[in-house]
Structures are given as C-alpha cells and as structure tokens.
Design a protein around this motif. Sequence first.
Motif, PDB file in Angstrom:
ATOM      1  N   PRO A  42       0.813  -1.235   0.000  1.00  0.00           N
ATOM      2  CA  PRO A  42       0.000   0.000   0.000  1.00  0.00           C
ATOM      3  C   PRO A  42       0.840   1.275   0.000  1.00  0.00           C
ATOM      4  CG  PRO A  42      -0.747  -1.496   1.740  1.00  0.00           C
ATOM      5  CD  PRO A  42       0.511  -2.066   1.175  1.00  0.00           C
ATOM      6  N   LEU A  43       2.079   1.193   0.479  1.00  0.00           N
ATOM      7  CA  LEU A  43       2.934   2.380   0.526  1.00  0.00           C
ATOM      8  C   LEU A  43       3.626   2.639  -0.804  1.00  0.00           C
ATOM      9  CD1 LEU A  43       4.573   1.693   4.004  1.00  0.00           C
ATOM     10  CD2 LEU A  43       2.597   3.139   3.496  1.00  0.00           C
ATOM     11  N   ASN A  44       3.483   1.710  -1.746  1.00  0.00           N
ATOM     12  CA  ASN A  44       4.057   1.815  -3.079  1.00  0.00           C
ATOM     13  C   ASN A  44       5.581   2.011  -3.027  1.00  0.00           C
ATOM     14  OD1 ASN A  44       3.868   1.684  -5.839  1.00  0.00           O
ATOM     15  ND2 ASN A  44       3.398   3.860  -6.100  1.00  0.00           N
ATOM     16  N   ILE A  45       6.228   1.264  -2.150  1.00  0.00           N
ATOM     17  CA  ILE A  45       7.686   1.359  -2.000  1.00  0.00           C
ATOM     18  C   ILE A  45       8.396   0.485  -3.035  1.00  0.00           C
ATOM     19  CG2 ILE A  45       9.614   0.823  -0.430  1.00  0.00           C
ATOM     20  CD1 ILE A  45       7.921   1.788   1.833  1.00  0.00           C
ATOM     21  N   GLY A  46       7.726  -0.458  -3.556  1.00  0.00           N
ATOM     22  CA  GLY A  46       8.344  -1.304  -4.577  1.00  0.00           C
ATOM     23  C   GLY A  46       8.517  -2.748  -4.137  1.00  0.00           C
ATOM     24  N   LEU A  47       8.555  -2.966  -2.839  1.00  0.00           N
ATOM     25  CA  LEU A  47       8.607  -4.338  -2.366  1.00  0.00           C
ATOM     26  C   LEU A  47       7.218  -4.945  -2.471  1.00  0.00           C
ATOM     27  CD1 LEU A  47      10.751  -3.910   0.863  1.00  0.00           C
ATOM     28  CD2 LEU A  47      11.510  -4.771  -1.343  1.00  0.00           C
ATOM     29  N   GLY A  48       7.175  -6.230  -2.529  1.00  0.00           N
ATOM     30  CA  GLY A  48       5.894  -6.921  -2.559  1.00  0.00           C
ATOM     31  C   GLY A  48       6.085  -8.328  -2.040  1.00  0.00           C
ATOM     32  N   PRO A  49       5.040  -9.098  -2.043  1.00  0.00           N
ATOM     33  CA  PRO A  49       5.177 -10.477  -1.580  1.00  0.00           C
ATOM     34  C   PRO A  49       6.076 -11.277  -2.527  1.00  0.00           C
ATOM     35  CG  PRO A  49       3.015 -10.133  -2.548  1.00  0.00           C
ATOM     36  CD  PRO A  49       3.687  -8.797  -2.493  1.00  0.00           C
ATOM     37  N   ILE A  50       6.694 -12.294  -2.002  1.00  0.00           N
ATOM     38  CA  ILE A  50       7.528 -13.168  -2.837  1.00  0.00           C
ATOM     39  C   ILE A  50       6.607 -14.031  -3.678  1.00  0.00           C
ATOM     40  CG2 ILE A  50       9.174 -15.090  -2.815  1.00  0.00           C
ATOM     41  CD1 ILE A  50      10.334 -13.902  -0.253  1.00  0.00           C
ATOM     42  N   ARG A  51       6.827 -13.984  -4.963  1.00  0.00           N
ATOM     43  CA  ARG A  51       6.004 -14.773  -5.880  1.00  0.00           C
ATOM     44  C   ARG A  51       6.313 -16.257  -5.687  1.00  0.00           C
ATOM     45  NH1 ARG A  51       3.739 -14.871 -11.394  1.00  0.00           N
ATOM     46  NH2 ARG A  51       4.524 -16.784 -12.308  1.00  0.00           N
ATOM     47  N   GLY A  52       5.296 -17.033  -5.416  1.00  0.00           N
ATOM     48  CA  GLY A  52       5.457 -18.473  -5.269  1.00  0.00           C
ATOM     49  C   GLY A  52       5.894 -18.917  -3.891  1.00  0.00           C
ATOM     50  N   ILE A  53       5.680 -18.071  -2.881  1.00  0.00           N
ATOM     51  CA  ILE A  53       6.106 -18.435  -1.522  1.00  0.00           C
ATOM     52  C   ILE A  53       5.400 -19.695  -1.047  1.00  0.00           C
ATOM     53  CG2 ILE A  53       4.444 -16.906  -0.390  1.00  0.00           C
ATOM     54  CD1 ILE A  53       7.980 -17.674   0.872  1.00  0.00           C
ATOM     55  N   TYR A  54       4.161 -19.887  -1.444  1.00  0.00           N
ATOM     56  CA  TYR A  54       3.437 -21.095  -1.041  1.00  0.00           C
ATOM     57  C   TYR A  54       4.080 -22.333  -1.661  1.00  0.00           C
ATOM     58  CZ  TYR A  54      -0.090 -17.802   0.556  1.00  0.00           C
ATOM     59  OH  TYR A  54      -0.737 -16.783   1.196  1.00  0.00           O
ATOM     60  N   ASP A  55       4.485 -22.218  -2.911  1.00  0.00           N
ATOM     61  CA  ASP A  55       5.153 -23.344  -3.580  1.00  0.00           C
ATOM     62  C   ASP A  55       6.468 -23.686  -2.885  1.00  0.00           C
ATOM     63  OD1 ASP A  55       3.092 -23.118  -5.408  1.00  0.00           O
ATOM     64  OD2 ASP A  55       4.316 -22.087  -6.918  1.00  0.00           O
ATOM     65  N   MET A  56       7.241 -22.658  -2.561  1.00  0.00           N
ATOM     66  CA  MET A  56       8.534 -22.877  -1.906  1.00  0.00           C
ATOM     67  C   MET A  56       8.349 -23.470  -0.509  1.00  0.00           C
ATOM     68  SD  MET A  56      10.633 -19.497  -2.953  1.00  0.00           S
ATOM     69  CE  MET A  56       9.758 -18.487  -4.120  1.00  0.00           C
ATOM     70  N   THR A  57       7.338 -22.988   0.199  1.00  0.00           N
ATOM     71  CA  THR A  57       7.063 -23.506   1.541  1.00  0.00           C
ATOM     72  C   THR A  57       6.654 -24.971   1.483  1.00  0.00           C
ATOM     73  OG1 THR A  57       6.400 -21.316   2.277  1.00  0.00           O
ATOM     74  CG2 THR A  57       5.651 -23.178   3.608  1.00  0.00           C
ATOM     75  N   GLU A  58       5.816 -25.299   0.537  1.00  0.00           N
ATOM     76  CA  GLU A  58       5.345 -26.680   0.394  1.00  0.00           C
ATOM     77  C   GLU A  58       6.506 -27.623   0.102  1.00  0.00           C
ATOM     78  OE1 GLU A  58       1.699 -28.835  -1.957  1.00  0.00           O
ATOM     79  OE2 GLU A  58       2.756 -27.214  -2.980  1.00  0.00           O
ATOM     80  N   ILE A  59       7.352 -27.268  -0.825  1.00  0.00           N
ATOM     81  CA  ILE A  59       8.499 -28.102  -1.181  1.00  0.00           C
ATOM     82  C   ILE A  59       9.487 -28.185  -0.017  1.00  0.00           C
ATOM     83  CG2 ILE A  59      10.541 -28.222  -2.666  1.00  0.00           C
ATOM     84  CD1 ILE A  59       8.743 -27.082  -4.926  1.00  0.00           C
ATOM     85  N   GLY A  60       9.762 -27.044   0.602  1.00  0.00           N
ATOM     86  CA  GLY A  60      10.712 -27.019   1.712  1.00  0.00           C
ATOM     87  C   GLY A  60      10.241 -27.818   2.913  1.00  0.00           C
TER      88      GLY A  60
END
Length: 174
Positions: A42-60
């Motif tokens: 919402p602050l438009n700083i440029g950071l955002g969520p990591i794309r595919g974090i659910y996939d990485m968590t599942e595999i890890g």
Amino acid sequence: MYSRLNRFAEILATLLALAGGAVLLGIIVLTCVSIIGRAFVPLNIGLGPIRGIYDMTEIGMAAAIFAFLPWTHLREAHARVDLFQQVMPGAMDRLLDLLFNIGMFAIAVVGTHRLYLGMLDKHSYNETTLIAQIPVWQGYAASLVGGIGFVLIAAFCILRSVRRMAGWPDEVPT
C-alpha cells in the motif's frame, strides 16, 4: 564394525536433521520477507510479496520432514504407547522393538521407492508448480535424500535391535 556403523548412522542422521533445520529456517526467512513485502504494497515502495512463496514452503516443508525422519528413528523418538512396557518381560520388549524396526524399515523402503517413482513421473511430464513454475520433481528429489537416509538408518536400527536381543551393548568402546 558395529562402532563404525553406529558412528556413520549418528553422523548421517545428524547431518540430515541439520539440513532439514536449515531448510526450515530458510522458509521462515522467506515467509517473513514476503509478509513484510506485502505490508509495503500500500505504501508503493516497490517491495511486494515473494512470488510463489506457497510453492517454496510446500516443497521445503516436505524436504525438511523427510530429513528429520532418520534422526527421529535413530533416537527412537517416534510416538509409542508404553502402557504395558513396565509389566512386560525385557525379552518381549526387545522383540517388539525388533518387530517395530522391521516394520519401519519396510515403510521406509516402500515410501522411498514410491517417492522415487513419483519423482520420475513428475520429471517425465515436466510438471511445475502453479505460481513459481518450480519443477515439481526437484521437491521430490530433495525429499528423496532424506528418504534414502531413512532407509539406511532403519536398516541400522534393525541391527541395533538384534544386538540388544543378544544382550550386546549399543555402543562398543573404541
């Protein structure tokens, strides 16, 4: 010979457990970074969520769980019901431990074999995760490392149970 196998089992189980712990710590860091990134959207700083974090968590998580199995089995830390153990003769208790270890070895072999076949299947179809497009077979391969360790440790635990039934000590002085 037994002392060398015991040492090998200890080292293998410990290394796999440490690797599983490192994977879990990596998942924690990635999850925290992703959550912080979401907070900055919402602050438009440029950071955002990591794309595919659910996939990485599942595999890890799958790889970490398989990495912990050898250590858990070597330490005899699986859940068990000791309701009658205090009144059971020692020989019967050692026999049940042997049967349990044989059963765990069978489970380890079948589970690892099925994991291997699943990895081959996912690799042959080039299946990827939905969001991050990670090849699914890589998660199976990472889990397979722990599965192979589980088979080796389960085989050692059978030997340890046989030695206990014979009245030999668990560790041989060097």
